[in-house]
Design an enzyme around this catalytic site. Structure first.
Site, short mmCIF file in Angstrom:
data_model
loop_
_atom_site.label_atom_id
_atom_site.label_comp_id
_atom_site.label_asym_id
_atom_site.label_seq_id
_atom_site.Cartn_x
_atom_site.Cartn_y
_atom_site.Cartn_z
N ARG A 1 0.82 -1.22 0.00
CA ARG A 1 0.00 0.00 0.00
C ARG A 1 0.85 1.27 0.00
O ARG A 1 0.50 2.28 0.61
CB ARG A 1 -0.97 0.01 1.19
CG ARG A 1 -1.91 -1.18 1.22
CD ARG A 1 -2.85 -1.22 0.02
NE ARG A 1 -3.66 -2.42 0.05
CZ ARG A 1 -3.37 -3.55 -0.62
NH1 ARG A 1 -2.29 -3.61 -1.38
NH2 ARG A 1 -4.15 -4.61 -0.56
N SER B 1 -11.48 -1.11 2.54
CA SER B 1 -10.72 -1.70 3.65
C SER B 1 -10.08 -0.59 4.47
O SER B 1 -9.31 0.22 3.96
CB SER B 1 -9.65 -2.63 3.09
OG SER B 1 -8.94 -3.25 4.13
N GLU C 1 -5.25 1.94 6.31
CA GLU C 1 -5.02 1.90 4.87
C GLU C 1 -5.70 3.09 4.22
O GLU C 1 -5.19 3.68 3.27
CB GLU C 1 -5.56 0.59 4.29
CG GLU C 1 -5.43 0.47 2.78
CD GLU C 1 -5.89 -0.88 2.27
OE1 GLU C 1 -6.52 -0.91 1.19
OE2 GLU C 1 -5.64 -1.90 2.91
#
Length: 298
Positions: free
Chosen positions: A169, A219, A289
């Protein structure tokens, strides 16, 4: 605002509520929301902001994002009108505003494999590169070849896969003010039937497991080493918890959904509560995230 006079051909909305654009349906107003149509528009906008010392930020598709209720000062750039996707042999070139999902279906139409993992990710190409988006054991870095990047000083550079320093990420684009304009992905020739079958499987899996029926930011947390976020939240007896208008999804504990006119503050406070609880119960630190940007409400 002088910006609209300086760039009269650019679509610019003033004092625009960002809740109209974010996937959570939350977020305060931005001073100016700009929709450039091409690279020249983006460069002219960034050049003007630099010369006038106006802060700017790119939102992408606003899918994995929370904008605080105080909104954003300065200029928000949305590239949703830059959506061209081209294919040349086994390379797909997509503008930053093109939807990642659309790009995967272009790959399918040309019998190109390698992009199936992304068929359900709701972000834009630019945002996907920025975040090194991934799902189902695939990440953007696996297929990324290069991207044209506009830097804050107005120069445009082409960055290769190695230039991006991809990690979980993460990409180099996050480390400086920069805008992904166009990205290229190198795929392999494949069997159309098998590619479509895999995309259908992943789409059904996503629909089965994720709370797509409610607004959400996707998410919320990165996966901690050695753990599954959803399992930790379930084990802490937090699943289903309602905080203001937000709720930890009863379908997937790694998601927070907007069930009743939630505010960004509801989201942010619930995220903090989850992090605190998981740390206290399991000594595990949950990192977000989702990007959280903007100003606190006054």
């Amino acid at each position: 605002m002088e910006l609209t006079k300086a760039l009269p051909n650019l679509k610019i909305l003033l004092d625009e509520p960002l809740m109209n654009y974010t996937f959570t349906k939350t977020g305060g107003p931005v001073d100016a929301l700009a929709f450039p149509k091409d690279n020249d528009d983006v460069k002219a906008l960034v050049d003007y902001c630099r010369e006038q010392a106006i802060p700017w930020i790119v939102l992408g598709n606003a899918s994995n994002l929370i904008v605080r209720d105080g909104g954003i000062r300065g200029v928000v750039i949305m590239l949703t009108e830059m959506t061209t996707i081209r294919v040349e042999e086994n390379v797909i070139t997509a503008q930053a505003g093109a939807k990642l999902i659309d790009t995967t279906y272009v790959a399918l139409d040309h019998s190109l494999t390698g992009f199936e993992f992304a068929c359900g990710i709701p972000g834009s190409i630019g945002g996907a590169v920025f975040m090194n988006a991934g799902a189902y054991d695939g990440q953007l870095q696996d297929v990324f070849e290069s991207a044209d990047i506009l830097l804050a000083d107005g120069t445009i550079e082409t960055w290769s896969n190695s230039d991006m320093h991809f990690a979980y990420r993460h990409s180099t684009v996050q480390e400086q003010p920069a805008i992904v304009l166009t990205a290229r992905f190198k795929l392999m020739a494949g069997d159309t039937v098998q590619i479509e079958k895999r995309m259908k499987e992943l789409t059904e899996l996503r629909q089965l497991k994720q709370p797509l029926e409610y607004p959400s930011c996707g998410s919320v947390f990165k996966r901690p080493v050695g753990h599954f976020t959803g399992k930790l939240i379930q084990d802490a007896d937090l699943q289903g918890l309602v905080w203001g208008g937000a709720q930890i999804s009863e379908k997937h504990a790694g998601f927070i959904v907007n069930i009743n006119n939630a505010t960004a503050t509801d989201y942010i406070e619930l995220i903090a509560h989850i992090q605190k609880t998981i740390k206290e119960k399991f000594d595990v630190t949950l990192e977000t995230e989702v990007r959280i940007i903007g100003e606190e409400p006054k």
